[in-house]
Design a protein around this motif. Structure first.
Motif, PDB file in Angstrom:
ATOM      1  N   MET A 240      -1.779  -2.238   3.602  1.00  0.00           N
ATOM      2  CA  MET A 240      -1.424  -1.870   4.845  1.00  0.00           C
ATOM      3  C   MET A 240       0.047  -1.275   5.091  1.00  0.00           C
ATOM      4  O   MET A 240       0.363  -0.408   5.344  1.00  0.00           O
ATOM      5  CB  MET A 240      -1.901  -2.801   6.119  1.00  0.00           C
ATOM      6  CG  MET A 240      -3.251  -3.133   6.146  1.00  0.00           C
ATOM      7  SD  MET A 240      -4.544  -1.770   5.802  1.00  0.00           S
ATOM      8  CE  MET A 240      -3.959  -0.635   7.427  1.00  0.00           C
ATOM      9  N   HIS A 241       0.619  -2.225   4.372  1.00  0.00           N
ATOM     10  CA  HIS A 241       2.282  -2.032   4.548  1.00  0.00           C
ATOM     11  C   HIS A 241       2.339  -0.654   3.751  1.00  0.00           C
ATOM     12  O   HIS A 241       3.284   0.287   4.034  1.00  0.00           O
ATOM     13  CB  HIS A 241       2.814  -3.246   3.521  1.00  0.00           C
ATOM     14  CG  HIS A 241       4.412  -3.091   3.559  1.00  0.00           C
ATOM     15  ND1 HIS A 241       5.087  -3.177   4.764  1.00  0.00           N
ATOM     16  CD2 HIS A 241       5.346  -3.036   2.563  1.00  0.00           C
ATOM     17  CE1 HIS A 241       6.600  -3.083   4.450  1.00  0.00           C
ATOM     18  NE2 HIS A 241       6.581  -3.031   3.180  1.00  0.00           N
ATOM     19  N   LYS A 242       2.077  -0.626   2.536  1.00  0.00           N
ATOM     20  CA  LYS A 242       2.215   0.599   1.811  1.00  0.00           C
ATOM     21  C   LYS A 242       1.413   2.070   2.611  1.00  0.00           C
ATOM     22  O   LYS A 242       1.784   3.022   2.634  1.00  0.00           O
ATOM     23  CB  LYS A 242       1.509   0.493   0.307  1.00  0.00           C
ATOM     24  CG  LYS A 242       2.429  -0.048  -0.325  1.00  0.00           C
ATOM     25  CD  LYS A 242       1.979  -0.129  -1.782  1.00  0.00           C
ATOM     26  CE  LYS A 242       2.966  -1.060  -2.639  1.00  0.00           C
ATOM     27  NZ  LYS A 242       2.111  -1.523  -3.925  1.00  0.00           N
TER      28      LYS A 242
ATOM     29  N   GLN B 100       1.779   7.083   5.767  1.00  0.00           N
ATOM     30  CA  GLN B 100       1.615   7.626   6.806  1.00  0.00           C
ATOM     31  C   GLN B 100       3.051   8.082   7.427  1.00  0.00           C
ATOM     32  O   GLN B 100       3.220   9.309   7.913  1.00  0.00           O
ATOM     33  CB  GLN B 100       0.845   7.287   7.821  1.00  0.00           C
ATOM     34  CG  GLN B 100      -0.577   6.855   7.217  1.00  0.00           C
ATOM     35  CD  GLN B 100      -1.676   7.482   7.985  1.00  0.00           C
ATOM     36  OE1 GLN B 100      -1.439   7.545   9.248  1.00  0.00           O
ATOM     37  NE2 GLN B 100      -2.916   8.202   7.450  1.00  0.00           N
ATOM     38  N   TYR B 101       3.840   7.462   7.653  1.00  0.00           N
ATOM     39  CA  TYR B 101       5.149   7.648   8.571  1.00  0.00           C
ATOM     40  C   TYR B 101       6.141   8.530   7.719  1.00  0.00           C
ATOM     41  O   TYR B 101       6.944   9.410   8.258  1.00  0.00           O
ATOM     42  CB  TYR B 101       5.969   6.314   9.123  1.00  0.00           C
ATOM     43  CG  TYR B 101       6.641   5.463   8.115  1.00  0.00           C
ATOM     44  CD1 TYR B 101       7.768   5.862   7.213  1.00  0.00           C
ATOM     45  CD2 TYR B 101       6.257   4.216   7.968  1.00  0.00           C
ATOM     46  CE1 TYR B 101       8.620   5.003   6.431  1.00  0.00           C
ATOM     47  CE2 TYR B 101       7.079   3.007   6.971  1.00  0.00           C
ATOM     48  CZ  TYR B 101       8.045   3.478   6.287  1.00  0.00           C
ATOM     49  OH  TYR B 101       8.766   2.867   5.529  1.00  0.00           O
ATOM     50  N   ASP B 102       6.011   8.464   6.280  1.00  0.00           N
ATOM     51  CA  ASP B 102       6.586   9.494   5.599  1.00  0.00           C
ATOM     52  C   ASP B 102       6.287  10.949   5.863  1.00  0.00           C
ATOM     53  O   ASP B 102       6.950  11.987   5.737  1.00  0.00           O
ATOM     54  CB  ASP B 102       6.558   9.105   3.901  1.00  0.00           C
ATOM     55  CG  ASP B 102       7.632   7.997   3.476  1.00  0.00           C
ATOM     56  OD1 ASP B 102       8.375   7.536   4.349  1.00  0.00           O
ATOM     57  OD2 ASP B 102       7.294   7.503   2.426  1.00  0.00           O
TER      58      ASP B 102
ATOM     59  N   TYR C 258       4.363  -0.550  12.716  1.00  0.00           N
ATOM     60  CA  TYR C 258       3.085  -1.458  12.092  1.00  0.00           C
ATOM     61  C   TYR C 258       3.442  -1.751  10.775  1.00  0.00           C
ATOM     62  O   TYR C 258       2.768  -2.822  10.082  1.00  0.00           O
ATOM     63  CB  TYR C 258       1.861  -0.677  12.398  1.00  0.00           C
ATOM     64  CG  TYR C 258       1.486  -0.670  13.879  1.00  0.00           C
ATOM     65  CD1 TYR C 258       1.966  -1.497  14.771  1.00  0.00           C
ATOM     66  CD2 TYR C 258       0.468   0.396  14.283  1.00  0.00           C
ATOM     67  CE1 TYR C 258       1.562  -1.271  16.059  1.00  0.00           C
ATOM     68  CE2 TYR C 258       0.309   0.562  15.558  1.00  0.00           C
ATOM     69  CZ  TYR C 258       0.769  -0.358  16.573  1.00  0.00           C
ATOM     70  OH  TYR C 258       0.433  -0.154  17.862  1.00  0.00           O
ATOM     71  N   HIS C 259       4.033  -0.816  10.018  1.00  0.00           N
ATOM     72  CA  HIS C 259       4.554  -1.109   8.606  1.00  0.00           C
ATOM     73  C   HIS C 259       5.388  -2.279   8.584  1.00  0.00           C
ATOM     74  O   HIS C 259       5.006  -3.368   7.598  1.00  0.00           O
ATOM     75  CB  HIS C 259       5.453  -0.113   8.234  1.00  0.00           C
ATOM     76  CG  HIS C 259       6.112  -0.165   6.912  1.00  0.00           C
ATOM     77  ND1 HIS C 259       5.870  -0.069   5.771  1.00  0.00           N
ATOM     78  CD2 HIS C 259       7.431  -0.241   6.714  1.00  0.00           C
ATOM     79  CE1 HIS C 259       6.689  -0.199   4.702  1.00  0.00           C
ATOM     80  NE2 HIS C 259       7.651  -0.385   5.416  1.00  0.00           N
ATOM     81  N   TRP C 260       6.157  -2.826   9.695  1.00  0.00           N
ATOM     82  CA  TRP C 260       7.011  -4.079   9.595  1.00  0.00           C
ATOM     83  C   TRP C 260       6.225  -5.314  10.147  1.00  0.00           C
ATOM     84  O   TRP C 260       6.225  -6.161   9.537  1.00  0.00           O
ATOM     85  CB  TRP C 260       7.958  -3.794  10.429  1.00  0.00           C
ATOM     86  CG  TRP C 260       9.208  -2.852  10.092  1.00  0.00           C
ATOM     87  CD1 TRP C 260       9.597  -2.394   8.855  1.00  0.00           C
ATOM     88  CD2 TRP C 260       9.846  -2.088  10.993  1.00  0.00           C
ATOM     89  NE1 TRP C 260      10.511  -1.529   8.717  1.00  0.00           N
ATOM     90  CE2 TRP C 260      10.845  -1.182  10.298  1.00  0.00           C
ATOM     91  CE3 TRP C 260      10.073  -1.766  12.431  1.00  0.00           C
ATOM     92  CZ2 TRP C 260      11.544  -0.373  10.594  1.00  0.00           C
ATOM     93  CZ3 TRP C 260      10.918  -1.062  12.889  1.00  0.00           C
ATOM     94  CH2 TRP C 260      11.804  -0.082  12.153  1.00  0.00           C
TER      95      TRP C 260
END
Ligand SMILES: [Fe+2]
Length: 156
Positions: free
Chosen positions: A48-50, A55-57, A36-38
């Motif tokens: 939202m990208h950030k 969250q994934y970090d 979803y980041h991509w």
């Protein structure tokens, strides 16, 4: 490899089995959050990208902690994608670039992990006598509770 920490091999194997399923869930959720980041589309793209990146970090760090916890109790974590996919309780949905759909998918997964941990936390401490892992998974649950709150704050 036996850890001399007062856990029977049978109990540490049982706890490792539980932690390996948690590890698989975390891996799938990590991958979904990164997707979803991509693949986001919207006028708040950068936010939202950030947000997804943060969250994934956090999930990447949790994945490492879960895998290393399994080593600490004398067992081995799964490390192959096919094993994670076989073990996970989560499902991967079709692609979507829509904010609300993405957030609903992620929220459902965080909630599902929280509920799974809540179900097994007493068993780890009382049945398998692994108080360290009981405390550890409680901490992981709290991190998911915070992430779930943040995601739900974007939803109507
Ligand atoms: Fe990136």
């Amino acid at each position: 490899m036996k850890a001399g920490i007062g856990l029977t091999d049978k109990n540490s194997q049982s706890v490792a089995g539980i932690l390996n399923i948690l590890l698989a869930d975390e891996q799938v959720l990590y991958s979904k959050t990164r997707n979803y980041h991509w693949n986001y589309q919207g006028d708040n793209f950068m936010e939202m990208h950030k947000f997804y990146e943060g969250q994934y970090d956090e999930l990447a760090e949790m994945i490492d902690q879960v895998a290393e916890r399994i080593r600490m109790i004398g067992q081995f974590p799964e490390g192959r994608l096919k094993d994670f996919l076989a073990l996970t309780r989560l499902e991967e949905q079709d692609y979507t670039t829509v904010q609300e759909e993405q957030l609903q998918n992620l929220l459902a997964d965080h909630e599902s992990i929280i509920i799974s941990i809540r179900k097994i936390v007493d068993k780890i401490g009382e049945t398998y006598k692994d108080q360290g892992s009981m405390d550890f998974v409680t901490g992981i649950m709290q991190q998911h509770e915070k992430m779930a709150w943040m995601i739900s704050s974007y939803l109507p």
